[in-house]
Design an enzyme around this catalytic site. Sequence first.
Site, PDB file in Angstrom:
ATOM      1  N   ALA A  65     -28.769  -6.684  49.593  1.00 41.70           N
ATOM      2  CA  ALA A  65     -29.102  -7.161  51.110  1.00 41.70           C
ATOM      3  C   ALA A  65     -30.498  -7.214  50.748  1.00 41.70           C
ATOM      4  CB  ALA A  65     -28.692  -5.935  51.708  1.00 41.70           C
ATOM      5  N   GLY A 104     -25.686  -5.333  47.370  1.00 37.29           N
ATOM      6  CA  GLY A 104     -24.903  -6.263  47.958  1.00 37.29           C
ATOM      7  C   GLY A 104     -24.559  -7.766  47.050  1.00 37.29           C
ATOM      8  N   GLU A 107     -21.517  -6.672  45.202  1.00 36.33           N
ATOM      9  CA  GLU A 107     -20.492  -6.784  46.415  1.00 36.33           C
ATOM     10  C   GLU A 107     -19.903  -8.183  46.690  1.00 36.33           C
ATOM     11  OE1 GLU A 107     -22.870  -4.143  48.849  1.00 36.33           O
ATOM     12  OE2 GLU A 107     -20.930  -2.950  49.253  1.00 36.33           O
ATOM     13  N   GLU A 127     -27.826   1.421  45.582  1.00 31.98           N
ATOM     14  CA  GLU A 127     -27.889   2.015  46.865  1.00 31.98           C
ATOM     15  C   GLU A 127     -28.455   3.175  46.977  1.00 31.98           C
ATOM     16  OE1 GLU A 127     -25.655  -0.140  45.945  1.00 31.98           O
ATOM     17  OE2 GLU A 127     -25.276  -1.676  47.580  1.00 31.98           O
TER      18      GLU A 127
HETATM   19  N1  3HC Z   1     -34.694  -6.935  49.456  1.00 37.94           N
HETATM   20  C1  3HC Z   1     -35.992  -7.478  49.928  1.00 37.94           C
HETATM   21  N2  3HC Z   1     -37.020  -7.789  48.729  1.00 37.94           N
HETATM   22  C2  3HC Z   1     -36.609  -7.657  47.461  1.00 37.94           C
HETATM   23  C3  3HC Z   1     -35.484  -7.044  47.147  1.00 37.94           C
HETATM   24  C4  3HC Z   1     -34.359  -6.884  48.141  1.00 37.94           C
HETATM   25  N3  3HC Z   1     -32.950  -6.410  47.956  1.00 37.94           N
HETATM   26  N4  3HC Z   1     -35.478  -6.710  45.907  1.00 37.94           N
HETATM   27  C5  3HC Z   1     -36.525  -7.065  45.634  1.00 37.94           C
HETATM   28  N5  3HC Z   1     -37.471  -7.639  46.378  1.00 37.94           N
HETATM   29  C6  3HC Z   1     -38.707  -8.160  46.369  1.00 37.94           C
HETATM   30  C7  3HC Z   1     -39.848  -6.968  46.056  1.00 37.94           C
HETATM   31  O1  3HC Z   1     -40.100  -6.457  47.174  1.00 37.94           O
HETATM   32  C8  3HC Z   1     -40.814  -7.927  45.586  1.00 37.94           C
HETATM   33  O2  3HC Z   1     -41.667  -8.435  46.643  1.00 37.94           O
HETATM   34  P1  3HC Z   1     -43.019  -8.802  46.349  1.00 37.94           P
HETATM   35  O3  3HC Z   1     -43.346  -9.695  45.256  1.00 37.94           O
HETATM   36  O4  3HC Z   1     -43.433  -9.177  47.602  1.00 37.94           O
HETATM   37  O5  3HC Z   1     -43.709  -7.238  45.914  1.00 37.94           O
HETATM   38  C9  3HC Z   1     -40.100  -9.136  44.780  1.00 37.94           C
HETATM   39  O6  3HC Z   1     -38.873  -9.054  45.641  1.00 37.94           O
HETATM   40  C10 3HC Z   1     -39.810  -8.875  43.310  1.00 37.94           C
HETATM   41  O7  3HC Z   1     -39.412  -7.736  43.020  1.00 37.94           O
HETATM   42  P2  3HC Z   1     -39.703  -6.865  41.644  1.00 37.94           P
HETATM   43  O8  3HC Z   1     -41.041  -6.755  41.542  1.00 37.94           O
HETATM   44  O9  3HC Z   1     -38.962  -5.749  41.657  1.00 37.94           O
HETATM   45  O10 3HC Z   1     -39.062  -7.809  40.682  1.00 37.94           O
HETATM   46  P3  3HC Z   1     -38.482  -7.578  39.207  1.00 37.94           P
HETATM   47  O11 3HC Z   1     -38.239  -9.065  38.678  1.00 37.94           O
HETATM   48  O12 3HC Z   1     -39.278  -6.556  38.776  1.00 37.94           O
HETATM   49  O13 3HC Z   1     -37.169  -6.917  39.417  1.00 37.94           O
HETATM   50  C11 3HC Z   1     -34.795  -6.736  40.549  1.00 37.94           C
HETATM   51  C12 3HC Z   1     -36.156  -7.610  39.999  1.00 37.94           C
HETATM   52  C13 3HC Z   1     -34.368  -5.837  39.368  1.00 37.94           C
HETATM   53  C14 3HC Z   1     -33.863  -7.377  41.231  1.00 37.94           C
HETATM   54  C15 3HC Z   1     -35.504  -5.674  41.465  1.00 37.94           C
HETATM   55  O14 3HC Z   1     -36.367  -6.308  42.775  1.00 37.94           O
HETATM   56  C16 3HC Z   1     -34.603  -4.659  42.300  1.00 37.94           C
HETATM   57  O15 3HC Z   1     -34.148  -3.761  41.705  1.00 37.94           O
HETATM   58  N6  3HC Z   1     -34.231  -4.869  43.452  1.00 37.94           N
HETATM   59  C17 3HC Z   1     -33.757  -4.010  44.465  1.00 37.94           C
HETATM   60  C18 3HC Z   1     -32.252  -4.045  44.227  1.00 37.94           C
HETATM   61  C19 3HC Z   1     -31.447  -3.152  44.977  1.00 37.94           C
HETATM   62  O16 3HC Z   1     -31.914  -1.877  45.236  1.00 37.94           O
HETATM   63  N7  3HC Z   1     -30.465  -3.685  45.786  1.00 37.94           N
HETATM   64  C20 3HC Z   1     -29.839  -3.070  46.774  1.00 37.94           C
HETATM   65  C21 3HC Z   1     -30.233  -3.436  47.942  1.00 37.94           C
HETATM   66  S1  3HC Z   1     -29.393  -2.396  49.347  1.00 37.94           S
HETATM   67  C22 3HC Z   1     -27.881  -3.162  49.463  1.00 37.94           C
HETATM   68  O17 3HC Z   1     -27.663  -4.089  48.758  1.00 37.94           O
HETATM   69  C23 3HC Z   1     -27.041  -2.787  50.739  1.00 37.94           C
HETATM   70  C24 3HC Z   1     -25.670  -3.295  50.533  1.00 37.94           C
HETATM   71  O18 3HC Z   1     -24.841  -2.423  50.044  1.00 37.94           O
HETATM   72  C25 3HC Z   1     -25.147  -3.286  51.916  1.00 37.94           C
END
Ligand code: 3HC
Length: 694
Positions: A65, A104, A107, A127
């Site tokens: 998400a 997500g 998912e 999450e």
């Molecule tokens: N939403 C919004 N922005 C995100 C994002 C997300 N899910 N994931 C990464 N970003 C953004 C970061 O803030 C960063 O932005 P910036 O360049 O402006 O600072 C940019 O994307 C790049 O991120 P990273 O520096 O972390 O890039 P990496 O290449 O090192 O890592 C990744 C990539 C492994 C995908 C890492 O970004 C990550 O772990 N992301 C989050 C994953 C996450 O927690 N997902 C769950 C979200 S909650 C969800 O999905 C709820 C659902 O169940 C309903």
Amino acid sequence: MTQQEPVTSRVEDGIAVIRIANPPVNALSAAVRGGLKRAAEAAAADPAVRAIVLAAEGKTFIAGADISEFGKPPVPPSLPETIAIFESLSKPVVAAINGAALGGGLEVALGCHARVAAPSAKLGLPEVTLGILPGAGGTQRLPRLIGAAPALKIMAEGKPISAKEAQANGLVDEVAEDVVAAARALALKLAGGTLPAVPKDRTNLGAREAFEEAAAAILKRNPNNPSVEACADAVRACFDKPFEEGLAVERAHFTRLRDDPRSAALRHVFFAERAAARIPGLPKGTGARPVAKAAVIGAGTMGGGIAMCFANAGIPVTLIETTEENLQRGLERVEGNYATSVKRGSLAEDAKAKRMGLIEGKVGLEAAADADLVVEAVFEEMGLKKEIFGKLQEIAKPGAILATNTSYLDVDEIAASTSRPADVLGMHFFSPANVMKLLEVVRAKETAPDALATAMEIGRKLAKVPVVSGVCYGFIGNRMLARRTAQAERLLLEGALPQDVDKALTDFGFRMGPFAMSDLAGIDVSWRIRKAMNLKTAPVADALAEAGRFGQKTKRGFYDYSADGRTGAPDPEVAALIERISAERGITRRPIPQEEILQRLLFPMINEGARILGEGIAARAGDIDTVWLNGYGWPSWTGGPMFYADSVGLPKIVARLREFAAASGDTNLEPAALLLRLAHEGSSFTALDEKAAA
Ligand code: 3HC
Ligand code: NAI
């Protein structure tokens, strides 16, 4: 320039390939969800389409998400709704997972009829690290695909698994280099047959007893963690309720947790860590210098650990000492650390050999000649450091970065001892250097922009969380810590006992309080420093050290460790000693409520943080939070000191600081100018960061 559509679809040979292109990580923003819904409906309606492949551009499949949308009004279609559309299509949908499929993102893949993953892909439900649980069917679909116990493990740990593991447990159907080609082939195979959707019944859940056993163990490992509890409850619903009702259980937990302040704090942590990577004021296009080889000077406590960081990242490193004997001692300690990891099963024997092979021990500074980055970690003595940097200007190759690991010394003064101050900066690792995530990168007056960019990039390669700090005594972290330490001693004199002070912090969420920490590190370490500097700031700690109570190593310190050498018990002797010192100073002891203890410890730190921010030593309040979260064990669900300050309310902190200053006569406790201004304007540290970013 027209913006690229975040979702496109192309029909070729009877297959619609729907592609997500939402850089940088293909997060499921409202535009992506809308695009996916339209593309799915179009493919469903197009008689030329027999099957669908869901693919993504870039390195990541889908990072989940869009976290930045949390806390904002929802925009339809929701993610659960979007996934339900794909799942209900009568044409097969195959996910082509080219990279990370997280949250997500996984998912979405679970809503497809089959999954193909690239060998390098990572699949996970992280999450819980954001204080929530999977909220788009993950808690219902994953257990029904791979079993309830393994699914709960993935959710509760939040750590992604590899494509190979995912194939072994049935999460993905195939692993292939060219995921789109493989997904096309699989989709065609499935077209016309019965669709292999994730079963909606209990077929694959596994035994209930096995799940309950796994859940109990996981909950025990994660006490008081509402996200993990919610994961267990939602997965349990797979056994007790039909699929749709299970989804409703998940949704209820999801909205409750998402709206909890702890989740907002954890989201702040996520973005603050990433923002800290951006260096303000760096000229556009500044690149990092290449670093193929490193050198570390000093194979003591820190030097050995720092050398391990380079070796762990695959970077060859020369570890330099003054004598063979010191060198051998240092190398043996490194070897011993790796051996412990092997024993624990966290490192393979051949990986250990490979890492040791990357560390070359040498005597004499000349061995730094071929390094692109030199990290100095010798004794904390200005004269010695200056001498070394003076020699390095001749020895180190042109363009090599010259970094010091000093904790307190003036990096500008160190830089001035060379003819190449532009190459000099601080790289302040935390002990144990091979474990702690924080790296303060200290930008001196003359540090070249590309030298700074290099240190930040190397920090990330070493799997650290690098944060830029300006030059000041103690940089960001230790400068704030000093305020807490002073208050902790002061509280003892006024009426608290070590266990009261420590409890206030452990109840708040720190793993350890300052006195237990002191006992662990050794009370004698700071005592010797205070003696050398003729400081009388810690009378209780000094008295303990003078009595030979150095902490755990002498079985007595602020606590009594005579039971097993590790568990500290409150000691009546220490209480008597503290009472005596209070009396000698004419202080009438009083019971101090825990809330006051906590405020006395944390508010002066926040105040110092405001000064650090006001002086430009830290670029963002979020940088200060990142330092404390990664270097000092600040509890992440409160977001770090400055985020926490916002949640307490800045006017309250100002008022309390004024009371503390008046009661003690300590002018350091007077509210900092920036704190006063923000409180007066009704603003916050978060708002200040947002304004600066905009
Ligand atoms: N939403 C919004 N922005 C995100 C994002 C997300 N899910 N994931 C990464 N970003 C953004 C970061 O803030 C960063 O932005 P910036 O360049 O402006 O600072 C940019 O994307 C790049 O991120 P990273 O520096 O972390 O890039 P990496 O290449 O090192 O890592 C990744 C990539 C492994 C995908 C890492 O970004 C990550 O772990 N992301 C989050 C994953 C996450 O927690 N997902 C769950 C979200 S909650 C969800 O999905 C709820 C659902 O169940 C309903
Ligand atoms: P240490 O005393 O364990 O190790 C210092 C090592 O440097 C010794 O092995 C010594 O033989 C070697 N050395 C001295 N002069 C040398 C020279 N000319 N050439 C090569 N080697 C030389 O010290 P420690 O704790 O590792 O600290 C090193 C630096 O790191 C200090 O500046 C300290 O302030 C800083 N630091 C220490 C932390 C800690 O927790 N110990 C945390 C963060 C920074």
